[in-house]
Design a protein around this motif. Sequence first.
Motif, PDB file in Angstrom:
ATOM      1  N   ILE A  68       0.791  -1.140   0.203  1.00 32.71           N
ATOM      2  CA  ILE A  68       0.265   0.066   0.130  1.00 32.71           C
ATOM      3  C   ILE A  68       0.994   1.169   0.035  1.00 32.71           C
ATOM      4  O   ILE A  68       1.695   1.447   0.896  1.00 32.71           O
ATOM      5  N   VAL A  69       0.900   2.161  -1.025  1.00 35.28           N
ATOM      6  CA  VAL A  69       1.811   3.132  -1.234  1.00 35.28           C
ATOM      7  C   VAL A  69       1.053   4.443  -0.773  1.00 35.28           C
ATOM      8  O   VAL A  69       1.854   5.430  -0.439  1.00 35.28           O
ATOM      9  N   SER A  70      -0.406   4.547  -0.813  1.00 37.59           N
ATOM     10  CA  SER A  70      -0.880   5.448  -0.225  1.00 37.59           C
ATOM     11  C   SER A  70      -2.322   5.431   0.328  1.00 37.59           C
ATOM     12  O   SER A  70      -3.121   4.692  -0.413  1.00 37.59           O
ATOM     13  N   ALA A  71      -2.449   5.809   1.506  1.00 33.42           N
ATOM     14  CA  ALA A  71      -3.745   5.391   2.331  1.00 33.42           C
ATOM     15  C   ALA A  71      -3.741   6.848   3.411  1.00 33.42           C
ATOM     16  O   ALA A  71      -3.311   6.207   4.468  1.00 33.42           O
ATOM     17  N   PRO A  72      -4.384   7.731   2.984  1.00 31.78           N
ATOM     18  CA  PRO A  72      -4.439   8.942   3.929  1.00 31.78           C
ATOM     19  C   PRO A  72      -5.029   8.686   5.082  1.00 31.78           C
ATOM     20  O   PRO A  72      -4.748   9.175   6.072  1.00 31.78           O
ATOM     21  N   ALA A  73      -6.304   7.925   4.924  1.00 32.66           N
ATOM     22  CA  ALA A  73      -6.843   7.760   6.344  1.00 32.66           C
ATOM     23  C   ALA A  73      -6.145   6.901   7.206  1.00 32.66           C
ATOM     24  O   ALA A  73      -6.270   6.927   8.585  1.00 32.66           O
ATOM     25  N   ARG A  74      -5.102   6.048   6.843  1.00 34.33           N
ATOM     26  CA  ARG A  74      -4.212   5.127   7.849  1.00 34.33           C
ATOM     27  C   ARG A  74      -2.698   5.977   8.021  1.00 34.33           C
ATOM     28  O   ARG A  74      -1.767   5.504   8.394  1.00 34.33           O
ATOM     29  N   GLY A  75      -2.562   7.141   7.397  1.00 36.70           N
ATOM     30  CA  GLY A  75      -1.206   7.565   7.559  1.00 36.70           C
ATOM     31  C   GLY A  75      -0.079   7.269   6.746  1.00 36.70           C
ATOM     32  O   GLY A  75       0.932   7.512   6.821  1.00 36.70           O
ATOM     33  N   VAL A  76      -0.580   6.572   5.368  1.00 35.11           N
ATOM     34  CA  VAL A  76       0.463   5.917   4.794  1.00 35.11           C
ATOM     35  C   VAL A  76       0.692   6.972   3.606  1.00 35.11           C
ATOM     36  O   VAL A  76      -0.129   7.140   2.757  1.00 35.11           O
ATOM     37  N   LEU A  77       1.829   7.242   3.009  1.00 32.62           N
ATOM     38  CA  LEU A  77       2.222   7.900   1.996  1.00 32.62           C
ATOM     39  C   LEU A  77       3.671   7.609   1.658  1.00 32.62           C
ATOM     40  O   LEU A  77       4.627   8.260   2.300  1.00 32.62           O
ATOM     41  N   MET A  78       3.831   6.385   0.783  1.00 28.64           N
ATOM     42  CA  MET A  78       5.253   6.014   0.548  1.00 28.64           C
ATOM     43  C   MET A  78       6.018   7.219  -0.427  1.00 28.64           C
ATOM     44  O   MET A  78       5.190   7.465  -1.445  1.00 28.64           O
TER      45      MET A  78
END
Length: 368
Positions: A68-78
């Motif tokens: 997962i390279v991007s998931a703003p709701a989970r705070g993920v931003l590779m």
Amino acid sequence: MSEELRVENLRKVFSVGRPAIDDVSFTVAAGEIVVLLGPSGCGKTTTLRCVAGLEHPTSGTISIGRDIVSAPARGVLMPPRHRNIGMVFQSYAVWPHMTVRQNVAFPLKHRKTPRGEAKAKVDEALEIVGLSEYAERPVVALSGGQMQRVALARSLVYQPRLLLLDEPLSNLDAKLRLRLRDDLRRIIKRTNVTAIYVTHDQAEAVVLGDRIGVMRDGLMLQLASPRDIYNQPADLFVANFTGASNEIDGKVIECSGHEGIVETTSGARLRATFPATIAAGSPATIAFRPEAVRLGASDAINSFTANVVDCRYHGTQTIYDLSVFGGRIEVLELSTEIRFHPGSEVPITLPHTAMWAYAGNATARSQH
């Protein structure tokens, strides 16, 4: 090694105006080429930049393979540099002080690839794009098409999981554009890389894409094979944008499954294909392509008489403006001869499988 790309409920809102991307979801299989097609401002480049990590999505999820390279709701931003993607831009973005080989080798140098392995990979990449004999030339000595091949080789040399191409042919002249367009699909398929290609050019989309996603106002209107996009457009905008420039307004008289009868405002009745259900009595717009009309032919279904208002001879084809149904339609006929002249009457047939009826009498032509 190519990987599957999954985009789920992607949304991007800038500080003002409507969302640039509005709840877009699609999947690109490993090794597949998906073309995002649409007019300027439809959201296709913003979608590409979100996948690359150059734009930060407002919401939604982007996955490459198992990551997962991007998931703003989970705070993920590779970060982009960790996504292992290749990108080819409109501009060639080559380093003018380097040779062709040095340009292509640069990403491997950055990754500290051993010299012998790097040389082999560069040789392979240059062979794939057809530039082996130009390896030691200064890149500025190349044509525009060759420089774009250098940019492509540089994006492929480190075997990215995903290749993103943002209108890479738009800066080339017409002849070079056609030549490289025809080669691009072969090159991408040979490397088996998963690819997203952004363009506003329908011909490029059809030549390059395994599937085409037509976008408008941040929405994905239809994602299907080129054949389905052209023969079964999902709505009036998709039909118009892919060349169905003729429109006839009317009212649905009867419908059965995916076919029915539409009565035009002039009283003529046309059998048409209904991509979506339209209730009897509802207003409808029939869209069809200029090349779908058969001139000088009469069948039992959808045959009428039209008046030739104007004709434009293009050598291998003639475009006729016809008066029929209380308005005008455009017809394209492949022929080196002008068969009908202004002021004459001509029988026409409109094949019902190429006449698509959509709900409402709204036109989409002015909106793309």
